[in-house]
Design a protein around this motif. Structure first.
Motif, short mmCIF file in Angstrom:
data_model
loop_
_atom_site.label_atom_id
_atom_site.label_comp_id
_atom_site.label_asym_id
_atom_site.label_seq_id
_atom_site.Cartn_x
_atom_site.Cartn_y
_atom_site.Cartn_z
N LEU A 7 -0.74 7.86 9.35
CA LEU A 7 -1.29 6.92 8.08
C LEU A 7 -2.51 5.93 8.72
O LEU A 7 -2.31 5.30 9.39
CB LEU A 7 -0.12 6.20 7.38
N GLU A 8 -3.72 6.30 8.08
CA GLU A 8 -4.72 5.54 8.63
C GLU A 8 -4.96 4.23 7.60
O GLU A 8 -4.23 3.93 6.51
CB GLU A 8 -6.00 6.30 8.48
N GLY A 9 -5.94 3.47 8.10
CA GLY A 9 -6.23 2.35 7.31
C GLY A 9 -6.82 2.71 5.82
O GLY A 9 -7.39 3.93 5.72
N LEU A 10 -6.88 1.74 5.08
CA LEU A 10 -7.63 2.03 3.53
C LEU A 10 -9.07 2.37 3.87
O LEU A 10 -9.77 1.32 4.83
CB LEU A 10 -7.28 0.96 2.72
N LYS A 11 -9.75 2.98 3.03
CA LYS A 11 -11.17 3.07 2.81
C LYS A 11 -11.61 1.73 2.00
O LYS A 11 -10.69 0.94 1.41
CB LYS A 11 -11.80 4.38 2.15
N GLU A 12 -13.02 1.64 2.40
CA GLU A 12 -13.59 0.26 1.70
C GLU A 12 -13.08 0.17 0.31
O GLU A 12 -12.73 -1.04 -0.09
CB GLU A 12 -15.09 0.23 1.86
N ASP A 13 -13.29 1.19 -0.58
CA ASP A 13 -13.16 0.86 -2.11
C ASP A 13 -11.73 0.37 -2.44
O ASP A 13 -11.29 -0.31 -3.17
CB ASP A 13 -13.53 2.14 -2.88
N GLY A 20 -9.06 -1.97 7.04
CA GLY A 20 -8.55 -1.20 6.43
C GLY A 20 -6.93 -1.55 6.36
O GLY A 20 -6.05 -0.70 5.71
N HIS A 21 -6.53 -2.68 7.12
CA HIS A 21 -5.16 -2.70 7.37
C HIS A 21 -4.47 -3.38 6.18
O HIS A 21 -4.75 -4.41 5.78
CB HIS A 21 -4.99 -3.72 8.53
N PRO A 22 -3.72 -2.72 5.42
CA PRO A 22 -3.02 -3.19 3.98
C PRO A 22 -2.26 -4.86 4.24
O PRO A 22 -2.45 -5.38 3.46
CB PRO A 22 -1.99 -2.30 3.56
N LEU A 23 -1.40 -4.49 5.47
CA LEU A 23 -0.73 -6.04 5.42
C LEU A 23 -1.56 -7.13 5.92
O LEU A 23 -1.67 -8.38 5.41
CB LEU A 23 0.27 -5.96 6.53
N ALA A 24 -2.80 -7.05 6.54
CA ALA A 24 -3.91 -7.87 6.71
C ALA A 24 -4.58 -8.15 5.31
O ALA A 24 -4.75 -9.36 5.27
CB ALA A 24 -4.75 -7.27 7.86
N ALA A 33 -9.55 -0.64 -0.14
CA ALA A 33 -9.22 -1.97 0.39
C ALA A 33 -9.59 -3.21 -0.48
O ALA A 33 -8.99 -3.98 -0.68
CB ALA A 33 -10.01 -1.88 1.88
N LEU A 34 -10.91 -2.90 -1.09
CA LEU A 34 -11.51 -3.64 -2.06
C LEU A 34 -10.63 -4.08 -3.20
O LEU A 34 -10.20 -5.00 -3.76
CB LEU A 34 -12.98 -3.54 -2.52
N ALA A 35 -9.89 -2.86 -3.92
CA ALA A 35 -9.18 -2.88 -5.06
C ALA A 35 -7.75 -3.71 -4.62
O ALA A 35 -7.30 -4.36 -5.54
CB ALA A 35 -8.75 -1.43 -5.45
N LEU A 36 -7.26 -3.40 -3.45
CA LEU A 36 -6.16 -3.96 -3.00
C LEU A 36 -6.50 -5.41 -2.98
O LEU A 36 -5.51 -6.44 -3.11
CB LEU A 36 -5.53 -3.50 -1.84
N PHE A 37 -7.44 -5.92 -2.41
CA PHE A 37 -8.00 -7.45 -2.10
C PHE A 37 -7.86 -8.06 -3.46
O PHE A 37 -7.31 -9.10 -3.64
CB PHE A 37 -9.17 -7.39 -1.44
N LYS A 38 -8.61 -7.38 -4.37
CA LYS A 38 -8.83 -7.99 -5.72
C LYS A 38 -7.20 -8.25 -6.54
O LYS A 38 -6.90 -9.19 -7.08
CB LYS A 38 -9.76 -7.24 -6.69
N ASN A 39 -6.58 -7.27 -6.37
CA ASN A 39 -5.13 -6.95 -6.96
C ASN A 39 -4.27 -8.22 -6.49
O ASN A 39 -3.44 -8.70 -7.21
CB ASN A 39 -4.52 -5.70 -6.67
N LYS A 40 -4.48 -8.73 -5.11
CA LYS A 40 -3.67 -9.44 -4.54
C LYS A 40 -4.30 -11.11 -4.69
O LYS A 40 -3.67 -12.19 -5.16
CB LYS A 40 -3.49 -9.30 -3.06
N VAL A 41 -5.57 -11.16 -4.87
CA VAL A 41 -6.14 -12.35 -5.06
C VAL A 41 -6.14 -13.05 -6.39
O VAL A 41 -5.73 -13.91 -6.74
CB VAL A 41 -7.74 -12.45 -4.58
N PHE A 42 -6.36 -12.10 -7.19
CA PHE A 42 -6.21 -12.35 -8.68
C PHE A 42 -4.78 -11.83 -9.19
O PHE A 42 -4.98 -11.21 -10.48
CB PHE A 42 -7.38 -11.63 -9.42
N VAL A 43 -3.66 -12.14 -8.69
CA VAL A 43 -2.41 -11.83 -9.17
C VAL A 43 -1.94 -12.17 -10.36
O VAL A 43 -1.17 -11.63 -11.03
CB VAL A 43 -1.35 -12.15 -8.00
#
Length: 334
Positions: free
Chosen positions: A163-169, A205-209, A171-181
């Motif tokens: 299981l690899e890290g997330l691709k940029e798109d 691309g590290h989801p936990l990070a 990763a950005l979607a996850l970032f926004k999902n968590k910032v704008f919770v």
């Protein structure tokens, strides 16, 4: 009865999920062990959970069991948990169990999917394996942090999945999902988008990070200026105390899990500049020359260094600069 469904987000894993479902679906009547491996926090558990609870899988199997391996490992606790999950109270479904009763034989003919989450060592697997169902219609998914354990569990290389890290798109979607919770509006202007992409680039691309840093920023003003402060910290190397605490919680488990000698060898890498490709042989020779490694009765100091290098690669703590065949000895730069 299949497992209960949850509405957990699994952003950016759609293709991987489809691939694993296909792998589990193949030869459904045959006994098979599939290993999923990746570094701490890469999202193995939530990823496997999304597969385990998918409609495709729940329609394929009659019986399900999910056992999270507890540490420190206790074999009796494991066997008890497994028996309860399989509803095999007489333990007759389990390897090395008592003679099967008529009822248990009926149960064992059902198609079963078993997930063993977080096997940490080959020694653990050696204790676990004799107690696993060995019927031909059982599929077993193992999650682990290391490639060598994945290989040992699955035996067949085609049943091993990193299981690899997330691709940029993603990763950005996850970032926004968590910032704008707390907001349905996750649109970013150009400046915010630029800063967000710089942040997720640092996370590799590290989801936990991404989740930890985005959670930290969710409590701040949602502006490009605020996010630039964090990026400036990263760029200058003078990360503030609060930001350092956020980052350390991400990587501390991976670091704590290392032996004393591996910790020293890993910390030595800080003498190289950020983004620098380090030559495999060069780092091993420097470890030896500066006293980080000593020879043993059976191995030279350089051979010990190669084994340490392989261990860091195996744990996904350092990464090859370019894709190579699955053998740390073939890696020239990292």
């Amino acid at each position: 009865m299949g497992p209960a469904f949850r509405n957990a987000p699994h952003i950016g894993r759609e293709m991987e999920k489809s691939h694993l479902i296909q792998l589990v679906s193949q030869n459904c009547e045959n006994h098979q062990i599939i290993s999923i491996w990746g570094m701490i926090g890469i999202g193995k558990t939530s990823f496997i959970r999304s597969v385990y609870e998918s409609k495709e899988i729940t329609s394929m199997f009659d019986q399900y069991a999910w056992v999270t391996i507890l540490h420190a490992f206790n074999l009796h606790d494991f066997v008890t948990s497994l028996a309860q999950e399989l509803d095999a109270h007489d333990f007759s479904l389990l390897g090395n169990g008592v003679q099967k009763s008529e009822e248990s034989i009926k149960v064992s003919k059902r198609r079963c999917l078993l997930v063993l989450d977080d096997v940490l060592s080959i020694e653990e697997w050696s204790l676990i394996q004799p107690h696993l169902p060995n019927e031909t219609n059982t599929k077993i998914i193992v999650t682990t942090r290391e490639a060598s354990i994945a290989e040992h569990c699955s035996v067949t290389y085609k049943n091993i999945y990193k299981l690899e890290g997330l691709k940029e798109d993603a990763a950005l979607a996850l970032f926004k999902n968590k910032v704008f919770v707390d907001s349905s509006n996750t649109d970013l202007d150009l400046d915010m988008s630029t800063q967000a992409k710089l942040i997720i680039k640092e996370c590799d691309g590290h989801p936990l990070a991404i989740t930890n840093i985005a959670g930290f920023l969710a409590r701040k003003q949602k502006t490009a200026t605020e996010w630039k402060k964090l990026n400036d910290d990263f760029s200058s190397g003078s990360v503030s105390k609060k930001n350092l605490e956020v980052i350390s919680t991400i990587f501390e488990p991976s670091y704590d899990d290392l032996s004393y000698h591996l910790k020293l060898c890993l910390l030595y890498l800080s003498v190289f500049p950020k983004g620098h490709n380090i030559r495999h042989k060069r780092i091993v020779r420097r470890w030896v020359a500066e006293g980080y490694i000593s020879k043993t009765h059976s191995l030279s100091a350089e051979e010990v260094g190669d084994s340490y290098f392989a261990e860091l690669i195996n744990r996904s703590i350092i990464e090859p600069s370019e894709p190579v065949p699955h053998n740390a000895g073939n890696i020239k730069y990292f």
